[in-house]
Write an enzyme that holds these catalytic residues in place. Structure first.
Site, PDB file in Angstrom:
ATOM      1  N   HIS A   1       0.831  -1.208   0.000  1.00  0.00           N
ATOM      2  CA  HIS A   1       0.000   0.000   0.000  1.00  0.00           C
ATOM      3  C   HIS A   1       0.864   1.256   0.000  1.00  0.00           C
ATOM      4  O   HIS A   1       0.481   2.268  -0.560  1.00  0.00           O
ATOM      5  CB  HIS A   1      -0.929   0.016   1.235  1.00  0.00           C
ATOM      6  CG  HIS A   1      -2.110  -0.894   1.103  1.00  0.00           C
ATOM      7  ND1 HIS A   1      -3.388  -0.503   1.409  1.00  0.00           N
ATOM      8  CD2 HIS A   1      -2.204  -2.170   0.677  1.00  0.00           C
ATOM      9  CE1 HIS A   1      -4.225  -1.503   1.189  1.00  0.00           C
ATOM     10  NE2 HIS A   1      -3.526  -2.536   0.765  1.00  0.00           N
TER      11      HIS A   1
ATOM     12  N   ASP B   1      -4.851   6.103   3.233  1.00  0.00           N
ATOM     13  CA  ASP B   1      -5.089   4.700   2.905  1.00  0.00           C
ATOM     14  C   ASP B   1      -6.472   4.253   3.381  1.00  0.00           C
ATOM     15  O   ASP B   1      -6.983   4.738   4.393  1.00  0.00           O
ATOM     16  CB  ASP B   1      -4.027   3.822   3.572  1.00  0.00           C
ATOM     17  CG  ASP B   1      -4.087   2.399   3.055  1.00  0.00           C
ATOM     18  OD1 ASP B   1      -3.397   2.105   2.068  1.00  0.00           O
ATOM     19  OD2 ASP B   1      -4.873   1.590   3.610  1.00  0.00           O
TER      20      ASP B   1
END
Ligand code: UDP
Length: 519
Positions: free
Chosen positions: A39, A141
């Site tokens: 990520h 995120d």
């Protein structure tokens, strides 16, 4: 403050400031990536794309995570981008070695919960940093569900970075809504995913654990992610319209939210070899044994489209029995291969793989990279003809961008859904036949046999009619990927629209403030 025109990225011809005229219109953004490479790497790349297009960007992370990408930020900054990293010290957690701040394939299993504990302590500092820095918008995120609250408090848009494909999120929504997996008698009885634009068939054992165990912690987490996505200003995906536009539309419909594509991101930001080589890892993780250029010389000696690139991302560890099967499958295939192998600690497997390496080196059939491979450079090498992948979204898009067909071997997370997109919808992948989803940090109990691995490789590399069609479709997708990020391309326009929309929100806010009566 620096005038907008001087923050252009001079080398990158596609870069422009999307009509920025005055300094009051310069947008200030904070990007908060998760502390796991799968990520972190894409969120940093998206942040860099924004900075290249005139946005003033600060990336907040911890020191050990910053070390993974700081060289890219320094390079961008020296080229004129207004971008920097703001680090916050990782809290001391009893039993957690200093500097262990990232969740990846080499993170010991018993340390994961300690890192998560550290993250929850950091949350307060992240919140405070947002308040202190006063950004115009934040991109965080998907797993920072709390960040939507801070954005509301600061009266700024929160954009949620969604990992995975649109397709995967649509498939999960179908499972949540219609529960077809609860209507079959066993884990290996197939069912269709209702409501999707294509007929997609799966079996229960391929689904993430939360669909088989509704009380699992992931169930709560994913529900919270979905809720926070709905409350966010919109989603940012590293996808592109030509890759899965039908599912982009479907996603917007089911979620009722806005979303923007900024992919393929890696080729957009990493335009020369130094960008590509340095990306995604700290220096010490580089392949050391054979020197940096070993793999390149080896690939240079191979024919076009002849080499299989075999890599299973940044999070995976295989049990030694599986490594043995992969090794035999590759050797038996008769094709040349470049295999990225994680550190093997167990004595027997280590010995086996090292012996194997010597043997394939002697026959010149194979090349092993231990640890971290410069994947972007490898994928674009003309000798590479196909990728054996676990269907991690980053590798999927990077391979598609490079025009490479894939042998698909999903393991965990949303990878089984990504496989369906590649094999059943886009028809650019050949499945190995994996049937069992497993936890990212578990070894699983499914060992895929060398014969099954071999069959998929043989089909893709055979040069037969089917394989040629697959290859043709993969090449066409690559052309579309490259167009998407050029001026006027779908992702280029998507980014441009997003930045313009954010700027107009900022201006509306400034105007509202000016109209407020003085206290
Ligand atoms: N990667 C790399 N070298 C490696 C392993 C991975 O450069 O040896 C990069 C790869 O290019 C991709 C990311 O790390 O950008 C892995 O992401 P993916 O979604 O494919 O898999 P994950 O790590 O999330 O399982």
């Amino acid at each position: 403050m620096t005038p907008a025109k001087t923050i252009l990225h001079p080398r990158i011809t596609i870069m422009e400031s999307f009509g920025v005229e005055g300094e009051s219109e310069i947008l200030k953004a904070i990007f908060l990536p998760l502390i796991t490479p799968s990520h972190l790497v894409p969120v940093v790349e998206i942040a860099r794309i924004f900075a290249m297009h005139g946005v003033d960007v600060t990336i907040i992370t911890t020191p050990a995570n910053a070390a993974i990408f700081q060289s890219s930020i320094d390079r961008d900054s020296s080229r004129g981008s207004s971008i920097r990293t703001h680090t916050i010290k990782f809290p001391q957690i009893p039993g957690l070695p200093e500097g262990m701040e990232s969740i990846n394939a080499s993170t010991p299993k018993d340390m994961t919960s300690k890192i998560v504990e550290g993250m929850s302590i950091l949350e307060l500092q992240f919140r405070q940093a947002f308040r202190d820095m006063k950004p115009d918008f934040i991109v965080t995120d998907m797993f920072y569900v709390w960040s939507v609250e801070v954005a509301a408090e600061l009266d700024i848009p929160r954009l949620i970075y969604m990992g995975g494909t649109y397709f995967a999120h649509c498939a999960m929504d179908s499972l949540e809504r219609f529960e077809p997996h609860n209507k079959v008698g066993s884990d290996d009885e197939s069912f269709l995913l209702p409501g999707l634009p294509h007929e997609i068939e799966m079996i229960r054992s391929q689904l993430p654990i939360r669909f088989r165990n509704p009380n699992h912690q992931y169930e709560y987490l994913m529900k919270a992610v979905k809720e926070s996505a709905k409350k966010s200003y919109g989603s940012v995906f590293k996808s592109f319209r030509e890759f899965e536009g039908v599912y982009e539309e479907h996603y917007k419909k089911i979620m009722g939210t806005k979303s923007w594509n900024v992919g393929p991101i890696s080729s957009w930001v990493n335009q020369d070899a130094s960008d590509k080589a340095g990306r995604g890892h700290a220096k010490e993780e580089e392949e050391e044994e054979k020197g940096k250029e070993g793999w390149l010389a080896w690939l240079d000696s191979k024919k076009e489209d002849s080499v299989l690139y075999v890599c299973f991302g940044s999070m995976n560890n295989f049990p030694s029995t599986q490594l043995v099967e992969i090794a035999h499958a590759l050797e038996d295939s008769g094709h040349d291969f470049l295999w990225v192998v994680r550190k093997v600690d167990e004595g027997e497997a280590k010995g086996f793989v090292e012996e194997f390496e010597k043997r394939v080196q002697a026959s010149n059939k194979g090349y092993l990279i231990w640890g971290w491979a410069p994947q972007l450079l490898i994928l674009e090498h003309p000798a590479v003809g196909a990728v054996v992948t676990h269907c991690g979204m980053n590798t999927v898009i990077e391979s598609v961008d490079a025009g490479l067909p894939l042998v698909t071997w999903p393991l965990f997370a949303e990878q089984f859904f990504n496989e369906k997109l590649l094999v059943d919808v886009l028809k650019i992948g050949v499945p190995i036949g994996a049937k069992k989803w497993r936890e990212w940090n578990g070894l699983g109990d499914e060992i895929v046999k060398r014969e099954d691995i071999g069959k998929a490789i043989a089909l893709l590399m055979s040069g037969g009619e089917e394989s040629l069609e697959i290859r043709k479709r993969a090449k066409a997708m690559s052309v579309a990927a490259k167009k998407a990020i050029q001026v006027g391309g779908s992702s280029y326009n998507s980014l441009k629209e997003l930045i313009e929309e954010l700027r107009s929100l900022k201006l509306q806010k400034v105007n509202r403030k000016m109209e407020e009566p003085l206290a």
